[in-house]
Structures are given as structure tokens and as C-alpha cells.
Design an enzyme around this catalytic site. Structure first.
Site, mmCIF file in Angstrom:
data_model
loop_
_atom_site.group_PDB
_atom_site.id
_atom_site.type_symbol
_atom_site.label_atom_id
_atom_site.label_comp_id
_atom_site.label_asym_id
_atom_site.label_seq_id
_atom_site.Cartn_x
_atom_site.Cartn_y
_atom_site.Cartn_z
ATOM 1 N N CYS A 1 -20.154 98.336 32.224
ATOM 2 C CA CYS A 1 -20.600 99.727 32.112
ATOM 3 C C CYS A 1 -20.935 99.982 30.654
ATOM 4 C CB CYS A 1 -19.576 100.712 32.673
ATOM 5 S SG CYS A 1 -18.081 100.974 31.713
ATOM 6 N N HIS B 1 -4.103 83.928 26.575
ATOM 7 C CA HIS B 1 -2.819 84.596 26.374
ATOM 8 C C HIS B 1 -2.455 85.588 27.475
ATOM 9 C CE1 HIS B 1 -2.702 83.846 21.741
ATOM 10 N NE2 HIS B 1 -3.034 82.773 22.432
#
Length: 143
Positions: free
Chosen positions: A65, A98
Site C-alpha cells: 500500500c 531474526h
């Protein structure tokens, strides 16, 4: 590999380029985004992506978006979704390594198209490191 993608009007150009790149690599795509530029509501196109990732129908999701924020917030309302709003290749790599991100949220109005394509490649090619990161990801509630 199969990827679900969703976008609003601000992300149409990026979505079309990403879909083309993915298909050229033999990656199947579930396209839930608009193909137009008329104003639409991003949740209508993001929820189906998150549902596909949630149910295991696809390997990953990509949402696009204008700012990436609305799409990211919407995706993260779903169980077991770890959507990451990324604006650089490095952040994208860390989101996978991570955080075990399973949806990439892209801010079409704030990154260049070549950068977005590079980020998608990075997202798909990077694996979760586990280890100390796994312990942290497990502390993110899924219910």
C-alpha cells in the site's frame, strides 16, 4: 513455492511488477490485489493474503500500500502472522533472519520499484536463523 499478494490502488504498479518477477522464476502467485488505480480499501485485499498464510495455503505473503503501514497493521491482526514493514534490503533480511516474518509489507510511495523487487528477492531467499531468535519469536502471542 507459492506466494499470496495483495495491494491497494497505491501498490498496483509494484504488485504487477512483483507478480511478473515471481512468475518468471516459476513461483505460483495467488493475486488478491486490485489491478486498478481507483481508490480502494486495503483491508479488502490484505485479509485474504493473511488468511492464506495463516492456513498454510501459501509459503509467504506480500502486501503493498502507499505507506505500508495500513497493510502491515491489517495483516498482523491475524493469528500466527508476523508481517514486517520493510523499507530497505537490510531490514528485510533481518525481518526474516531474526523475526521469521511470513508477510512482507512494502510502502510503494516511499521506495523505488527496483528496490522493492530486490527486497522481495531478499525476503524469499533469506531463512530464519532460529537460536536465540526462536525463543523471542515464540514469545509473540498467537491467540
Amino acid at each position: 513455492m507459492k506466494i499470496a499478494i495483495g495491494n491497494d490502488h497505491a501498490g498496483t504498479e509494484y504488485k504487477l511488477a512483483i507478480v511478473g518477477m515471481l512468475k518468471s522464476k516459476g513461483i505460483a502467485v495467488a493475486n488478491y490485489g486490485t489491478d486498478g488505480t481507483d481508490s480502494v480499501d486495503y483491508p479488502d485485499f490484505v485479509h485474504p493474503v493473511a488468511e492464506d498464510v495463516e492456513k498454510g495455503n501459501v509459503d509467504f505473503g506480500i502486501v503493498v500500500c502507499g505507506s505500508g503501514n495500513g497493510a502491515n497493521m491489517t495483516a498482523n491482526k491475524h493469528q500466527a502472522i508476523r508481517s514486517a514493514l520493510c523499507w530497505s534490503k537490510e531490514i528485510t533480511k533481518l525481518a526474516r533472519e531474526h523475526n521469521d516474518a511470513n508477510i512482507l509489507s512494502l510502502p510503494a510511495r516511499f521506495i523505488a520499484l527496483p528496490q522493492a523487487l530486490e527486497m522481495v528477492n531478499t525476503f524469499l531467499e533469506t531463512t530464519f536463523e532460529g537460536g536465540r531468535h526462536e525463543r523471542r519469536v515464540e514469545k509473540i502471542p498467537c491467540s
